[in-house]
Scaffold this active site. Sequence first.
Site, PDB file in Angstrom:
ATOM      1  N   PRO A  30      15.037  34.205  58.977  1.00 39.78           N
ATOM      2  CA  PRO A  30      15.569  34.337  60.340  1.00 39.78           C
ATOM      3  C   PRO A  30      14.554  34.048  61.439  1.00 39.78           C
ATOM      4  CG  PRO A  30      16.431  36.091  58.969  1.00 39.78           C
ATOM      5  CD  PRO A  30      15.391  35.384  58.142  1.00 39.78           C
ATOM      6  N   TYR A  31      13.295  34.380  61.216  1.00 44.02           N
ATOM      7  CA  TYR A  31      12.289  34.058  62.227  1.00 44.02           C
ATOM      8  C   TYR A  31      12.255  32.557  62.497  1.00 44.02           C
ATOM      9  CZ  TYR A  31       7.754  32.965  64.246  1.00 44.02           C
ATOM     10  OH  TYR A  31       6.773  32.447  65.038  1.00 44.02           O
ATOM     11  N   GLY A  32      12.122  31.764  61.436  1.00 42.21           N
ATOM     12  CA  GLY A  32      12.096  30.318  61.598  1.00 42.21           C
ATOM     13  C   GLY A  32      13.383  29.783  62.195  1.00 42.21           C
ATOM     14  N   THR A  37      15.349  31.333  64.335  1.00 36.67           N
ATOM     15  CA  THR A  37      15.397  31.599  65.777  1.00 36.67           C
ATOM     16  C   THR A  37      14.487  30.650  66.549  1.00 36.67           C
ATOM     17  OG1 THR A  37      13.660  33.317  65.701  1.00 36.67           O
ATOM     18  CG2 THR A  37      15.950  34.044  65.429  1.00 36.67           C
ATOM     19  N   LYS A  38      13.379  30.254  65.936  1.00 31.82           N
ATOM     20  CA  LYS A  38      12.490  29.313  66.610  1.00 31.82           C
ATOM     21  C   LYS A  38      13.121  27.919  66.682  1.00 31.82           C
ATOM     22  CE  LYS A  38       9.028  31.817  67.900  1.00 31.82           C
ATOM     23  NZ  LYS A  38       8.747  31.985  69.338  1.00 31.82           N
TER      24      LYS A  38
END
Length: 328
Positions: A140-142, A144-145
């Site tokens: 999810p971090y990637g 969102t980026k």
Amino acid sequence: MTWLITGGAGYIGAHVARAMTEAGERVAVLDDLSTGTAARLPDAVPLVRGSVLDRELLDRTFAELGVTGVVHLAAKKQVGESVEKPLLYYRQNLHGLTVLLEAVVAAGIRSFVFSSSAAVYGTPDTDLVTEATPCLPINPYGETKLAGEWLVRATGAAHGISTACLRYFNVAGAARPELADTGIFNIIPMMFDRITRGERPRIFGDDYDTPDGTCVRDYIHIEDLATAHLAAARHLQQRPGAGDLTLNVGTGRGVSVREMADLIADVTGSTGLAPLTEPRRPGDPARVVASNERIAKELGWSARHDLRSMVVSAWEGWCLHHPEAHRR
């Protein structure tokens, strides 16, 4: 011109604020201080305490400080936490960006630099990652980026805002000890933490298809990353309406985990603590190294610090925040 740096009291943000201020740029910071520290900022830099989710605060800040450009670094950034708390990450990283861009459009701001990440690429199967390498984030971090980049570019195109999305590779080091990263989430502080406790540093997997069997990564000194932001901001400032830039920020040089472990042992004087090899971690690609051709061409920027200076400065900062490390 006044640049507002969101998340400017954090590890990366404070370095960016200092680099821009020392280069003569007018800077202000917006930070909720959830992970940032006001003491990191130069005395002359105004600090507004608050969140990018607070539209009223953004509107007031832009008007009162005469903001004409934004460098957006405020975000949640821990990969493991993003897997456990995807709703939090999408709210903070993507909804927060949406609110910020709405305020930017309303204020007529024309320059926007976005803090992205090599995490947008996922696990690329290539020797050098270029900006054209397919983006296939695996957490999810990637996600969102990557979605943040889409939103920044679309907003810029629709409203005449010049934008730059900077994809960081592995950031480490410190301009001075008090600005060092205090988290224990990346390989260098993780190894420092083990060494400080008299434990062997860990290597996750030694059977990859690389020269020594361990993962290969591209490490960028935080001071170099800060100057990349300065170069991007000035590029946008000097070329209003120039459209969008998407740029890797790395060195183009790969360093294996074992090479990093050997260098850390030398710098910290812990050569007696041989690394402990453990099984691979799921999702770790064998090699992720940036192509830096585009940023050199577009901004005339290149990294200047070597790997040893990165580790030495990181260790000095670690020892400041962990005095027990001196006793080793």
